[in-house]
Design a protein around this motif. Structure first.
Motif, PDB file in Angstrom:
ATOM      1  N   GLY A  24      46.162  26.210 -31.685  1.00 27.55           N
ATOM      2  CA  GLY A  24      45.505  25.800 -30.447  1.00 27.55           C
ATOM      3  C   GLY A  24      44.188  25.100 -30.717  1.00 27.55           C
ATOM      4  N   ASN A  25      43.434  24.896 -29.658  1.00 23.83           N
ATOM      5  CA  ASN A  25      42.099  24.321 -29.804  1.00 23.83           C
ATOM      6  C   ASN A  25      41.217  24.797 -28.661  1.00 23.83           C
ATOM      7  OD1 ASN A  25      42.472  22.580 -27.501  1.00 23.83           O
ATOM      8  ND2 ASN A  25      43.597  21.154 -28.813  1.00 23.83           N
ATOM      9  N   SER A  44      33.895  27.858 -25.451  1.00 19.89           N
ATOM     10  CA  SER A  44      35.227  27.830 -26.048  1.00 19.89           C
ATOM     11  C   SER A  44      35.143  27.230 -27.443  1.00 19.89           C
ATOM     12  CB  SER A  44      36.175  27.010 -25.170  1.00 19.89           C
ATOM     13  OG  SER A  44      37.505  27.152 -25.611  1.00 19.89           O
ATOM     14  N   VAL A  45      35.657  27.961 -28.418  1.00 19.05           N
ATOM     15  CA  VAL A  45      35.439  27.624 -29.833  1.00 19.05           C
ATOM     16  C   VAL A  45      36.760  27.296 -30.515  1.00 19.05           C
ATOM     17  CG1 VAL A  45      34.461  28.464 -32.016  1.00 19.05           C
ATOM     18  CG2 VAL A  45      33.474  29.212 -29.843  1.00 19.05           C
ATOM     19  N   ARG A  46      36.707  26.319 -31.416  1.00 20.40           N
ATOM     20  CA  ARG A  46      37.875  26.002 -32.244  1.00 20.40           C
ATOM     21  C   ARG A  46      37.743  26.694 -33.603  1.00 20.40           C
ATOM     22  NH1 ARG A  46      39.727  19.885 -33.720  1.00 20.40           N
ATOM     23  NH2 ARG A  46      39.682  19.773 -31.431  1.00 20.40           N
ATOM     24  N   GLY A  47      38.812  27.288 -34.080  1.00 22.48           N
ATOM     25  CA  GLY A  47      38.796  27.933 -35.392  1.00 22.48           C
ATOM     26  C   GLY A  47      38.512  26.948 -36.515  1.00 22.48           C
ATOM     27  N   ASN A  48      37.804  27.421 -37.531  1.00 20.73           N
ATOM     28  CA  ASN A  48      37.374  26.571 -38.648  1.00 20.73           C
ATOM     29  C   ASN A  48      38.391  26.472 -39.773  1.00 20.73           C
ATOM     30  OD1 ASN A  48      34.972  25.506 -37.841  1.00 20.73           O
ATOM     31  ND2 ASN A  48      33.670  26.980 -38.925  1.00 20.73           N
ATOM     32  N   VAL A  49      39.489  27.208 -39.685  1.00 24.70           N
ATOM     33  CA  VAL A  49      40.478  27.252 -40.765  1.00 24.70           C
ATOM     34  C   VAL A  49      41.723  26.473 -40.340  1.00 24.70           C
ATOM     35  CG1 VAL A  49      42.014  28.785 -42.065  1.00 24.70           C
ATOM     36  CG2 VAL A  49      39.655  29.468 -41.643  1.00 24.70           C
ATOM     37  N   LEU A  50      42.321  25.736 -41.269  1.00 25.75           N
ATOM     38  CA  LEU A  50      43.569  25.028 -40.989  1.00 25.75           C
ATOM     39  C   LEU A  50      44.704  25.644 -41.792  1.00 25.75           C
ATOM     40  CD1 LEU A  50      42.566  21.240 -40.907  1.00 25.75           C
ATOM     41  CD2 LEU A  50      43.142  22.720 -38.969  1.00 25.75           C
ATOM     42  N   GLU A  51      45.816  25.912 -41.131  1.00 22.84           N
ATOM     43  CA  GLU A  51      47.028  26.392 -41.788  1.00 22.84           C
ATOM     44  C   GLU A  51      48.137  25.388 -41.469  1.00 22.84           C
ATOM     45  OE1 GLU A  51      49.902  29.720 -40.429  1.00 22.84           O
ATOM     46  OE2 GLU A  51      48.466  30.722 -41.757  1.00 22.84           O
ATOM     47  N   GLY A  53      47.786  22.331 -41.030  1.00 22.16           N
ATOM     48  CA  GLY A  53      47.260  21.455 -39.986  1.00 22.16           C
ATOM     49  C   GLY A  53      46.952  22.141 -38.670  1.00 22.16           C
ATOM     50  N   MET A  54      47.225  23.439 -38.569  1.00 19.76           N
ATOM     51  CA  MET A  54      47.015  24.177 -37.315  1.00 19.76           C
ATOM     52  C   MET A  54      45.715  24.981 -37.380  1.00 19.76           C
ATOM     53  SD  MET A  54      50.847  25.620 -36.447  1.00 19.76           S
ATOM     54  CE  MET A  54      50.863  26.679 -37.897  1.00 19.76           C
ATOM     55  N   PRO A  55      44.807  24.774 -36.414  1.00 16.81           N
ATOM     56  CA  PRO A  55      43.563  25.542 -36.413  1.00 16.81           C
ATOM     57  C   PRO A  55      43.802  27.040 -36.250  1.00 16.81           C
ATOM     58  CG  PRO A  55      43.373  23.624 -34.990  1.00 16.81           C
ATOM     59  CD  PRO A  55      44.821  23.745 -35.356  1.00 16.81           C
ATOM     60  N   ARG A  56      43.047  27.805 -37.027  1.00 15.53           N
ATOM     61  CA  ARG A  56      43.016  29.265 -36.932  1.00 15.53           C
ATOM     62  C   ARG A  56      41.577  29.716 -37.144  1.00 15.53           C
ATOM     63  NH1 ARG A  56      47.011  32.955 -37.772  1.00 15.53           N
ATOM     64  NH2 ARG A  56      45.668  34.157 -39.134  1.00 15.53           N
TER      65      ARG A  56
END
Length: 204
Positions: A24-25, A44-51, A53-56
């Motif tokens: 998500g974002n 509302s915050v976006r996760g800093n990790v990509l799995e 290409g997917m934010p986590r």
């Protein structure tokens, strides 16, 4: 951290911290915040990790197996970001209520597990126990709503009840709401969360 801040109409309301699920974002849960409280501040915050290409919000080693070292680091990072955001946007640091789904619910639960004053309360949709075998801070005065699915393939009912128990042992007030569904975020549980939130405001 990449984020959106929307100033609310009522400064006495909690600032709603929105934390999305995997992939998500920061836009995903904005409609949810409107259903919970359309007068409150929204961060509302976006996760800093990509799995792939997917934010986590933190890394995992496999489905349901968290990278604990990264979880601890990312929880600290998010807690410090909340300190900075409260100063930047001039909202009450001691009156933040997290609304998280799946991975976002897990990082919100981790804030409660690691930092006594990180959150005033939380609405956790389909969370897991972030860490096991640790002592939680005293969560007296904190209120938590957990929405869980009886057929959730990712987060078992046992996991949900264990999280409730751990938070209650740390003196948090916890309500566990069940849906006969899987891991999806349902309109029924959002409505239940909104009802809980209205009671939450009355008791504060």
């Amino acid at each position: 951290m990449k984020h959106i801040f929307n100033k609310g109409q009522n400064s006495t309301k909690p600032t709603l911290l929105l934390l999305h699920g995997t992939g998500g974002n920061e836009l995903d849960l904005l409609p949810l915040a409107g259903m919970i409280d359309d007068e409150a501040n929204v961060l509302s915050v976006r996760g800093n990790v990509l799995e792939n290409g997917m934010p986590r919000f933190f890394r995992r080693l496999a489905e349901g197996i968290f990278d604990e070292e990264d979880l601890i680091f990312r929880t600290k990072e998010l807690n410090e970001f909340l300190d900075e955001a409260a100063e930047k946007y001039d909202f009450d640091r001691d009156n933040i209520l997290a609304i998280g789904y799946s991975n976002g619910a897990n990082i919100a639960a981790s804030l409660l597990f690691h930092y006594q004053h990180a959150l005033k309360g939380a609405i956790l949709h389909h969370p897991m126990v972030p860490r096991k075998g640790i002592d939680l801070p005293d969560l007296t005065g904190k209120s938590v709503f957990i929405a869980a699915g009886t057929n959730d393939p990712i987060c078992s009912p046992m996991e949900s009840t264990e999280l409730q128990s751990l938070l209650e042992k740390a003196n948090a007030k916890v309500e566990l709401h069940w849906e006969n569904r899987g891991h999806q975020l349902t309109s029924q549980e959002v409505e239940a969360a909104a009802n809980w939130y209205r009671q939450y405001l009355i008791t504060k």
